[in-house]
Design an enzyme around this catalytic site. Sequence first.
Site, PDB file in Angstrom:
ATOM      1  CB  CYS A  34      -1.106   0.135   1.252  1.00  0.00           C
ATOM      2  SG  CYS A  34      -0.360  -0.138   2.403  1.00  0.00           S
ATOM      3  CG  ASP A  36      -0.304   3.074   3.924  1.00  0.00           C
ATOM      4  OD1 ASP A  36      -0.025   3.588   3.240  1.00  0.00           O
ATOM      5  OD2 ASP A  36      -1.346   2.781   4.521  1.00  0.00           O
ATOM      6  CB  CYS A  59      -5.316   3.661   5.680  1.00  0.00           C
ATOM      7  SG  CYS A  59      -4.737   2.881   6.794  1.00  0.00           S
ATOM      8  CB  CYS A 103      -3.604  -0.113   8.954  1.00  0.00           C
ATOM      9  SG  CYS A 103      -4.700  -1.277   7.557  1.00  0.00           S
TER      10      CYS A 103
HETATM   11 FE1  FES Z   1      -1.517   0.482   4.362  1.00  0.00          FE
HETATM   12 FE2  FES Z   1      -3.619   0.671   5.766  1.00  0.00          FE
HETATM   13  S1  FES Z   1      -3.805   0.579   3.717  1.00  0.00           S
HETATM   14  S2  FES Z   1      -1.557   0.720   6.376  1.00  0.00           S
END
Ligand code: FES
Length: 138
Positions: A34, A36, A59, A103
């Site tokens: 993702c 992140d 997110c 996450c």
């Molecule tokens: Fe990447 Fe939540 S979607 S940490």
Amino acid sequence: MMYSEKVLDHFSNPRNVGEIENADGVGEIGNAKCGDIMKMYLKIDNGIITDAKFKTFGCGAAVATSSMATELIKGKSIDDALKLTNQAVVEALDGLPAVKIHCSVLAEQAVRSALSDYYTKQGIDPLPIVGEIKMPEE
Ligand code: FES
């Protein structure tokens, strides 16, 4: 409602956002899928985590879980912080949707990564104490 009140609260009003100058341990962890990224800063005094701050570029669930993770480890011993699981963070937030569980792994591993850095800075090999830092990819 997909998200609990607590998740929404910690997302819209995250605790302990920011950096700690001269932190005793700094961790960074990213999720390749993702994209992140979570950064964790710890102040440690006599084996106790006296302060914890984070910066999360990610997110809403990543923000909420990092916020809760810092709340859960503040004032705790390193040993207790090492026992913090993503499941405990999820439970403290009254749950997360299944697709968002990964996450919370980011928050768990960010704490471990910061503790690993702490030991490295002390000249102690972190691997036997902290173990491998997992890069969550799900
Ligand atoms: Fe990447 Fe939540 S979607 S940490």
